[in-house]
Design a protein around this motif. Structure first.
Motif, PDB file in Angstrom:
ATOM      1  N   ARG A 177       0.825  -1.221   0.000  1.00  0.00           N
ATOM      2  CA  ARG A 177       0.000   0.000   0.000  1.00  0.00           C
ATOM      3  C   ARG A 177       0.853   1.262   0.000  1.00  0.00           C
ATOM      4  O   ARG A 177       0.500   2.265  -0.616  1.00  0.00           O
ATOM      5  N   HIS A 178       1.967   1.215   0.727  1.00  0.00           N
ATOM      6  CA  HIS A 178       2.842   2.383   0.818  1.00  0.00           C
ATOM      7  C   HIS A 178       4.259   2.084   0.354  1.00  0.00           C
ATOM      8  O   HIS A 178       5.099   2.982   0.323  1.00  0.00           O
ATOM      9  N   PRO A 198       4.609   2.879  -5.606  1.00  0.00           N
ATOM     10  CA  PRO A 198       4.294   4.195  -5.039  1.00  0.00           C
ATOM     11  C   PRO A 198       5.457   5.179  -5.112  1.00  0.00           C
ATOM     12  O   PRO A 198       5.241   6.396  -5.141  1.00  0.00           O
ATOM     13  N   GLU A 199       6.689   4.673  -5.129  1.00  0.00           N
ATOM     14  CA  GLU A 199       7.861   5.546  -5.078  1.00  0.00           C
ATOM     15  C   GLU A 199       8.292   6.090  -6.437  1.00  0.00           C
ATOM     16  O   GLU A 199       9.220   6.883  -6.523  1.00  0.00           O
ATOM     17  N   ASP A 201       6.929   7.706 -10.384  1.00  0.00           N
ATOM     18  CA  ASP A 201       5.803   8.430 -10.978  1.00  0.00           C
ATOM     19  C   ASP A 201       5.518   8.041 -12.426  1.00  0.00           C
ATOM     20  O   ASP A 201       5.223   8.892 -13.261  1.00  0.00           O
ATOM     21  N   THR A 203       3.566   7.108 -15.588  1.00  0.00           N
ATOM     22  CA  THR A 203       2.191   7.339 -16.018  1.00  0.00           C
ATOM     23  C   THR A 203       1.676   6.166 -16.850  1.00  0.00           C
ATOM     24  O   THR A 203       2.451   5.326 -17.315  1.00  0.00           O
ATOM     25  N   GLY A 229      -0.544   0.076  -3.917  1.00  0.00           N
ATOM     26  CA  GLY A 229      -0.623   1.476  -3.513  1.00  0.00           C
ATOM     27  C   GLY A 229      -0.057   2.459  -4.514  1.00  0.00           C
ATOM     28  O   GLY A 229       0.105   3.639  -4.192  1.00  0.00           O
ATOM     29  N   ASN A 230       0.221   2.037  -5.744  1.00  0.00           N
ATOM     30  CA  ASN A 230       0.759   2.994  -6.724  1.00  0.00           C
ATOM     31  C   ASN A 230      -0.324   4.014  -7.084  1.00  0.00           C
ATOM     32  O   ASN A 230      -1.514   3.764  -6.943  1.00  0.00           O
ATOM     33  N   LYS A 231       0.107   5.163  -7.568  1.00  0.00           N
ATOM     34  CA  LYS A 231      -0.822   6.293  -7.731  1.00  0.00           C
ATOM     35  C   LYS A 231      -1.845   6.095  -8.847  1.00  0.00           C
ATOM     36  O   LYS A 231      -2.849   6.811  -8.906  1.00  0.00           O
ATOM     37  N   ASN A 232      -1.620   5.141  -9.746  1.00  0.00           N
ATOM     38  CA  ASN A 232      -2.526   4.945 -10.878  1.00  0.00           C
ATOM     39  C   ASN A 232      -3.722   4.055 -10.570  1.00  0.00           C
ATOM     40  O   ASN A 232      -4.582   3.855 -11.416  1.00  0.00           O
ATOM     41  N   GLY A 233      -3.775   3.485  -9.364  1.00  0.00           N
ATOM     42  CA  GLY A 233      -4.879   2.602  -9.002  1.00  0.00           C
ATOM     43  C   GLY A 233      -4.456   1.145  -8.998  1.00  0.00           C
ATOM     44  O   GLY A 233      -3.287   0.814  -9.166  1.00  0.00           O
ATOM     45  N   LYS A 314      13.014   3.855   1.298  1.00  0.00           N
ATOM     46  CA  LYS A 314      12.513   3.709  -0.063  1.00  0.00           C
ATOM     47  C   LYS A 314      13.486   2.898  -0.911  1.00  0.00           C
ATOM     48  O   LYS A 314      14.685   2.889  -0.641  1.00  0.00           O
TER      49      LYS A 314
END
Length: 328
Positions: A177-178, A198-199, A201, A203, A229-233, A314
């Protein structure tokens, strides 16, 4: 915090279970017995401490557990331990059993509880990093990471056979998740086309370009490993988004889930847990309190709870860059 005589040591596991926790408990019990000290197991984490679920553990009680996943002491998350009243009841439970110190096995939340409790009651506490996420500062590896990673790689290898047979793009979601440690290492170890953590970016557009690049050089299938937990879902959302940009491919989704938490711990986790359990006991007997034990560069180290909690651990950027290069 003053040095004191320690004869009775309690041990608990808290937060998510991790393969190797039993090996750590065994390490605590047998090292304490070697030094003629008594160990008491707290059943059910901090909630068990509050309720007084405490029982003496003998060396025979930890026989035949080093190879077992999960935790013989059970684990739970405790809302009451967040309150001063809950911690007061926990302290009274320890006092009722004449406990002199406590070793906690878990992650950041477990360390936070131990730090607050230790300062509030001037009570000796030691932490052992037990989490599959490998995200605890102060140790190169945490108990359970190696086993969870090998479980994830084994699953990805099996999925590869189907992806290859059907020329599909598989999106495989692993825990994290993190933290992207499992996804990053599993992606490198399985030769994934793309890794989302998550660490970093990355796209969806960059991921699609990466998949297309592979197809242009004749690659018939792709594996994309995704930390939850990555930012894209999650994997399902990402697969849908990729299909919207690259409709020509057939996508499939696999979510490995809690399969990663279970199973017999790897030899690496058994040895790591044994070393950490033994080191935690030795630290207490030598007057070291309110710290987390870890292993860095194969040497036992001790880190203040506050630092272990506040400092971010990280994946190295060089490893992330290497994964990008190898996925071409």
């Amino acid at each position: 915090m003053k040095t004191r005589n320690i004869d009775r040591i309690a041990v608990l596991t808290s937060g998510g279970d991790a393969p190797g926790m039993n090996a750590a408990i065994r390490g605590v019990v047998r090292t304490a017995a070697f030094h003629n000290k008594h160990v008491y197991g707290i059943y059910g984490g901090y909630e068990g401490m509050i309720k007084g679920s405490i029982k003496r553990i003998e060396t025979n009680d930890v026989g035949n557990i080093i190879h077992r996943g999960g935790t013989m002491l059970k684990t739970a998350r405790s809302k009451d331990f967040y309150t001063p009243e809950g911690r007061q009841r926990a302290y009274e439970s320890l006092q009722a059993h004449d406990i002199d110190a406590c070793i906690v096995i878990g992650g950041n939340g477990t360390y936070t509880g131990a730090d607050v409790f230790s300062k509030e009651f001037d009570f000796p506490m030691m932490g052992i990093p037990g989490t599959i996420d490998n995200d605890i500062f102060g140790s190169d590896f945490t108990i359970g990471f190696d086993t969870a990673l090998n479980t994830a790689v084994d699953a990805v290898d099996k999925i590869r056979d189907t992806a290859d047979s059907h020329s599909r793009v598989f999106f495989i979601e692993v825990m994290g998740r993190h933290s992207g440690y499992i996804a990053l290492h599993a992606g490198i170890g399985s030769g994934a086309t793309g890794i989302l953590i998550p660490e970093a970016d990355k796209t969806i557009e960059e991921l699609v370009a990466q998949i297309k690049k592979g197809h242009k050089r004749g690659k018939l299938f792709s594996l994309v490993v995704i930390a939850e937990g990555n930012k894209n879902g999650g994997a399902t959302e990402i697969a849908k988004a990729v299909n919207e940009l690259y409709a020509e491919i057939e996508t499939k989704v696999s979510i490995i889930g809690h399969l990663q938490r279970g199973g017999a711990p790897s030899c690496h986790d058994r040895v790591l847990a044994s070393r950490l359990g033994a080191a935690a006991v030795r630290a207490l007997l030598e007057g070291t309190y309110n710290k987390a034990v870890g292993i860095i560069n194969n040497q036992v180290v001790y880190t203040e709870f506050e630092k272990a909690i506040s400092e971010a651990k990280k994946p190295k950027q060089s490893l992330i860059q290497m994964a990008e290069i190898l996925s071409m």
